[in-house]
Write an enzyme that holds these catalytic residues in place. Structure first.
Site, mmCIF file in Angstrom:
data_model
loop_
_atom_site.group_PDB
_atom_site.id
_atom_site.type_symbol
_atom_site.label_atom_id
_atom_site.label_comp_id
_atom_site.label_asym_id
_atom_site.label_seq_id
_atom_site.Cartn_x
_atom_site.Cartn_y
_atom_site.Cartn_z
ATOM 1 N N ASP A 178 0.848 -1.183 0.000
ATOM 2 C CA ASP A 178 0.000 0.000 0.000
ATOM 3 C C ASP A 178 0.888 1.238 0.000
ATOM 4 O O ASP A 178 1.877 1.310 0.738
ATOM 5 C CB ASP A 178 -0.909 0.010 1.234
ATOM 6 C CG ASP A 178 -1.905 1.152 1.193
ATOM 7 O OD1 ASP A 178 -2.949 1.007 0.530
ATOM 8 O OD2 ASP A 178 -1.640 2.198 1.822
ATOM 9 N N ASN A 226 -2.825 12.829 -3.390
ATOM 10 C CA ASN A 226 -3.918 13.238 -4.280
ATOM 11 C C ASN A 226 -4.406 14.642 -3.953
ATOM 12 O O ASN A 226 -4.709 15.440 -4.853
ATOM 13 C CB ASN A 226 -5.077 12.249 -4.174
ATOM 14 C CG ASN A 226 -4.868 11.002 -5.016
ATOM 15 O OD1 ASN A 226 -4.210 11.060 -6.058
ATOM 16 N ND2 ASN A 226 -5.419 9.890 -4.597
ATOM 17 N N GLU A 232 -4.929 2.002 -4.097
ATOM 18 C CA GLU A 232 -3.463 2.107 -4.140
ATOM 19 C C GLU A 232 -2.788 0.859 -3.590
ATOM 20 O O GLU A 232 -1.615 0.890 -3.215
ATOM 21 C CB GLU A 232 -2.990 3.341 -3.353
ATOM 22 C CG GLU A 232 -3.251 3.299 -1.870
ATOM 23 C CD GLU A 232 -4.616 3.868 -1.471
ATOM 24 O OE1 GLU A 232 -4.756 4.244 -0.299
ATOM 25 O OE2 GLU A 232 -5.518 3.926 -2.332
#
Length: 295
Positions: free
Chosen positions: A146, A154, A189
């Site tokens: 991860d 983001n 992710e």
């Protein structure tokens, strides 16, 4: 008249065979294996031999007064040439159909953003690997990865930049694993790596190598203002190995997921369980204003 018709049938057959050569060349160029390419070349040579034979026959018989019964051989030549052309065209159409089917199959098991396997394929493959490992009594490990602080990445650079990081990260992972390992995007992710014939200790070392490769990479992205940015990211990885008490794939996934959260809880940018002899110094958390994502 019969002589003219005879020669016409032979020359027409030779032209049809010549047209077949073009299709055979395309088949050679698109064949996936050397064996198939050799066979298509052999068939091309045979067709070329037939063409020469047709022309020689026409030259020899060109001055002869061919009776109606003598048209049988030229007719057979012509029909044979048509048969070859139709067979070659059919082979070409079938090869193109197989290419399209193969492409559709790959698209159905490939993540469109990262171009690695998708979750559907990973779930199917994991079940197969578990069955194979139990049958052969061989080890099987998985790595659940991860990206650290991906939401903050983001928020700072925008989702398009996040997508670019995911794409490049998938390529970093793929270049860091072995040929027998299977890489896929498990969701968001998260990435899952299947490591067949790999005990837990070796899988941990593999995970360490992946972590190091990600931390060393600068990811080129374009932010929300259209500016080129180089972003640093890190990842946490949970590693789990198949055990006798595990009766289904979800138990193995759950163990890897729990260990992933343990890696994050211990500071991120690390592997859990840690290697027996850690040789990597984990990097500290950095600020986004310095040009890197949080680690």
């Amino acid at each position: 008249m019969s002589t003219f018709l005879s020669n016409g049938l032979v020359f027409a057959g030779a032209l049809i065979l010549a047209a077949s050569l073009g299709v055979l060349q395309r088949l050679q160029a698109t064949s996936p294996t050397a064996t198939l390419r050799r066979r298509w070349r052999l068939l091309s040579g045979m067709v070329l031999f037939f063409i020469v034979g047709y022309l020689v026959y026409a030259l020899i018989m060109g001055d002869e007064n061919v009776r109606t019964a003598g048209l049988i051989v030229p007719s057979v030549f012509f029909v044979g040439a048509c048969f070859v052309w139709l067979a070659v065209r059919l082979a070409w159409q079938m090869s193109q159909t197989l290419v399209r089917v193969d492409l559709l199959e790959k698209e159905s098991v490939t993540d469109p953003l990262t171009r690695v396997h998708n979750r559907r394929y990973l779930d199917q493959r994991l079940g197969m690997e578990i069955a194979r490992a139990r049958h052969s009594r061989s080890p099987l490990s998985i790595l659940l990865l991860d990206i650290d602080y991906f939401k903050e990445l983001n928020d700072r650079y925008g989702h398009p930049a996040g997508d670019q990081v995911l794409d490049q990260l998938a390529q970093v992972i793929s270049s860091s694993v072995r040929a027998t390992d299977v890489v896929g995007r498990y969701g968001g992710e998260e990435f899952l790596i299947l490591a067949p014939n790999t005990p837990l200790s070796d899988a941990v070392l593999l995970a360490e190598r992946i972590c190091e490769a990600i931390a060393a990479r600068r990811f080129s992205t374009v932010d929300m203002q259209g500016q080129l940015q180089e972003i640093c990211v890190t990842a946490s990885i949970g590693v789990a190995a198949l055990e006798q008490t595990m009766h289904e794939a979800q138990q193995l996934i759950r163990t890897a997921d729990q260990r992933l959260y343990q890696a994050k809880g211990q500071g991120r940018n690390r592997v859990f369980p840690p290697p027996a002899q850690p040789g990597r110094v984990t990097l500290p958390r950095e600020n986004l204003s310095e040009g890197c994502a949080l680690r």
